[in-house]
Design an enzyme around this catalytic site. Structure first.
Site, PDB file in Angstrom:
ATOM      1  N   LEU A 161      -9.673 -36.806  11.908  1.00  0.00           N
ATOM      2  CA  LEU A 161     -11.243 -36.259  11.927  1.00  0.00           C
ATOM      3  C   LEU A 161     -12.009 -37.194  11.208  1.00  0.00           C
ATOM      4  O   LEU A 161     -11.795 -37.868  10.834  1.00  0.00           O
ATOM      5  CB  LEU A 161     -10.866 -35.429  10.880  1.00  0.00           C
ATOM      6  N   HIS A 166     -11.677 -61.982   7.556  1.00  0.00           N
ATOM      7  CA  HIS A 166     -11.695 -60.790   6.630  1.00  0.00           C
ATOM      8  C   HIS A 166     -10.097 -61.056   5.994  1.00  0.00           C
ATOM      9  O   HIS A 166      -9.303 -61.046   5.842  1.00  0.00           O
ATOM     10  CB  HIS A 166     -10.540 -60.254   7.828  1.00  0.00           C
ATOM     11  N   LEU A 209     -13.450 -42.944   3.405  1.00  0.00           N
ATOM     12  CA  LEU A 209     -13.392 -44.054   2.410  1.00  0.00           C
ATOM     13  C   LEU A 209     -15.166 -44.322   2.525  1.00  0.00           C
ATOM     14  O   LEU A 209     -16.198 -43.991   3.415  1.00  0.00           O
ATOM     15  CB  LEU A 209     -13.035 -44.994   3.122  1.00  0.00           C
ATOM     16  N   CYS A 210     -15.734 -44.090   1.291  1.00  0.00           N
ATOM     17  CA  CYS A 210     -16.864 -43.860   1.155  1.00  0.00           C
ATOM     18  C   CYS A 210     -17.506 -44.615  -0.143  1.00  0.00           C
ATOM     19  O   CYS A 210     -17.266 -43.903  -1.260  1.00  0.00           O
ATOM     20  CB  CYS A 210     -17.605 -42.578   1.355  1.00  0.00           C
ATOM     21  N   VAL A 211     -18.310 -45.480  -0.165  1.00  0.00           N
ATOM     22  CA  VAL A 211     -18.981 -46.507  -1.045  1.00  0.00           C
ATOM     23  C   VAL A 211     -20.696 -45.513  -0.987  1.00  0.00           C
ATOM     24  O   VAL A 211     -21.364 -46.191  -0.306  1.00  0.00           O
ATOM     25  CB  VAL A 211     -19.180 -47.679  -1.432  1.00  0.00           C
ATOM     26  N   LYS A 236     -19.864 -55.065  -2.981  1.00  0.00           N
ATOM     27  CA  LYS A 236     -19.429 -55.559  -4.054  1.00  0.00           C
ATOM     28  C   LYS A 236     -18.037 -55.345  -3.872  1.00  0.00           C
ATOM     29  O   LYS A 236     -17.309 -55.581  -5.033  1.00  0.00           O
ATOM     30  CB  LYS A 236     -19.817 -54.430  -4.796  1.00  0.00           C
ATOM     31  N   ALA A 251     -14.369 -51.352  -1.674  1.00  0.00           N
ATOM     32  CA  ALA A 251     -14.049 -50.127  -0.392  1.00  0.00           C
ATOM     33  C   ALA A 251     -12.392 -51.010  -0.894  1.00  0.00           C
ATOM     34  O   ALA A 251     -11.172 -50.368  -1.005  1.00  0.00           O
ATOM     35  CB  ALA A 251     -14.436 -51.045   0.421  1.00  0.00           C
TER      36      ALA A 251
END
Ligand code: MYA
Length: 434
Positions: free
Chosen positions: A434, A48, A184-186, A193, A196
């Site tokens: 949530l 990682h 968290l959203c791409v 790429k 994040a």
């Protein structure tokens, strides 16, 4: 029970592997953690590159009881926190998303509606409503600067998002100021790429600027290192629709009419004094919840302002009910659920799955089983198709009996810059994100 799908955040289980082949097993007390992580041991074995550089529990340290509990890194002086945003690839720019603005809220809503969490088979995708997003992102003391977007410089299109909200989270007997990181959203076209990690570093920087050094978050993927791993359970309220859209399957030797009968619920709640929570109940509900949550290893430290924000019913967002003793008028019990629909992808007949998610429940006098059955009844009255619950807190005690079936994925909980001496059981966790 034929349910075979979790909410879209939980991945399908990977094939089992032998636990004794796991090199990180160091002592027995860690066995449970390790067994839970084994289905995803592909992830544990893999590097990682980003997470290895972060102050989080590392896989190599699992079971090392010499490491102290608490902050992994001490806070740095605020003057040493980087003052400028991290660099993005040149075609992108940072934006702070003002959730009070209808236009910006719609942009965020659309980004998530089209690009946020899906199940492994891409049958469902979370569809958080705008009202929900405003609720989730503007709790007491929220920082607008923690609602972070990325835009394409030329088109100004919103292409990525990450958020934090402040929370006080108690770990054993220490209450720690944290950020809860979510959304968290791409954009699908910009995946893989390494955007994040930049977004996570930027939200971290902005949290640090407020002198906050810890965070809590959940994910369907295994990262270094979960504090606990939970499972979703699903209770069918509208079994025919769930089967029609592929959320559940007809059980063996079951017909549709027998299935409908199996999940039938009474028309109204059974507990005398069961009613919707109102503003005047905030002090009593706060006392009830604070007392209840004190038994868990990790739980939010909620005051009256938090309870008013998070638990007072908000139409189509969060529903809360309580039991007021008909004799003494004392508030004895409480249950709540939030509303998070999913888009049903590629189904002609149905576009939305209406899901209620169990939130905080306190059964001090009424049996928990009866209280939750009443919660199912009101959720059915409100036309939800399914009632979802994690195996956190005391939920395991009612799941099977109330005809919940296990989902096929897991939800991992994480703390940033805070080490627990060992992983917890889901039943030791008193936190729902949530
Ligand atoms: S969980 C919901 C996450 N969102 C989704 O699943 C929506 C659909 N997916 C996407 O939009 C993208 O796939 C995302 C990754 C954005 C998830 N949490 O840019 P990349 C690591 C943390 O090339 P992409 C939620 O919102 C991955 O292991 N890290 O990848 C809570 C790899 O690192 P490493 C994740 O697929 C978020 C790196 O990113 C996650 O294009 C909590 C690859 O980057 C994940 N869910 O984009 C965030 N998924 O090489 C952490 C992948 O090391 C907060 N990665 O394995 C930490 C606390 C910060 C505040 C601290 C304050 C003190």
């Amino acid at each position: 029970m034929g349910d075979n799908n979790s909410p879209p955040e939980s991945p399908k289980e990977n094939p089992d592997q032998k636990s004794d082949s796991n090199p990180v097993a160091k002592n027995d007390s860690q066995l449970e953690t390790i067994v839970k992580l084994i289905p995803d041991s592909m992830s544990m074995g893999k590097r990682h590159k980003f997470w290895e550089t972060q102050p989080v529990g590392q896989f190599k340290d699992i079971g090392d009881s010499s490491l102290p509990e608490g902050a992994i890194e001490p806070p740095t002086p605020l003057s040493e926190v980087k003052q400028e945003p991290y660099n993005l690839p040149t075609q992108f720019e940072w934006t702070t998303c003002d959730m009070d603005s209808e236009e910006t809220c719609t942009e965020v809503y659309n980004l998530l509606k089209n690009n946020y969490v899906e199940d492994d088979e891409s049958m469902f995708r979370f569809n958080y409503s705008k009202e929900f997003l405003r609720w989730a992102l503007r709790p007491p003391g929220y920082y607008p600067s923690w609602h972070i977007g990325v835009r394409a410089k030329t088109s100004k299109r919103l292409v990525a998002f990450i958020t934090g909200v402040p929370a006080r989270i108690r770990v054993r007997d220490e209450v720690v100021k944290m950020a809860e990181i979510n959304f968290l959203c791409v954009h699908k076209k910009l995946r893989s790429k390494r955007l994040a990690p930049v977004m996570i570093k930027e939200v971290t920087r902005r949290v640090h600027l407020e002198n906050i050094w810890q965070a809590a978050y959940t994910a369907g993927v295994v990262l270094p290192t979960p504090i606990t791993t939970c499972q979703y359970w699903h209770r069918s309220l509208n079994p025919k629709k769930l089967i029609d859209v592929g959320f559940s399957r007809l059980g063996a030797r079951m017909t549709m009419s027998r299935t409908i009968k199996l999940y039938k619920l009474p028309h109204s709640p059974a507990t005398p004094g069961f009613r919707k929570m109102e503003c005047r109940d905030v002090p009593a509900v706060t006392r009830l919840i604070r007392n209840y949550l004190s038994q868990f290893v990790v739980a939010p430290d909620l005051d009256e302002n938090d309870v008013e924000h998070w638990l007072l019913p908000t139409e189509n967002v969060v529903d809360s009910y309580l039991v007021e003793s008909p004799e003494t008028h004392e508030i004895t019990d409480f249950c709540s659920f939030y509303s998070l629909p999913s888009s049903i992808l590629g189904n002609q007949a149905h576009s939305t799955l209406k899901a209620a998610y169990s939130y905080y429940n306190v059964a001090a006098k009424t049996p928990l089983l009866q209280l939750m059955n009443d919660a199912l009844i009101v959720a059915k009255q409100r036309d939800f198709d399914v009632f979802n619950a994690l195996d956190v807190m005391q939920n395991e005690t009612f799941l099977k009996e109330l005809k919940f079936g296990p989902g096929d994925g897991q939800l991992h909980y994480y703390l940033y810059n805070y080490r627990l001496r060992s992983a917890m059981k889901p039943s030791e966790l008193g936190l729902v994100l949530l």
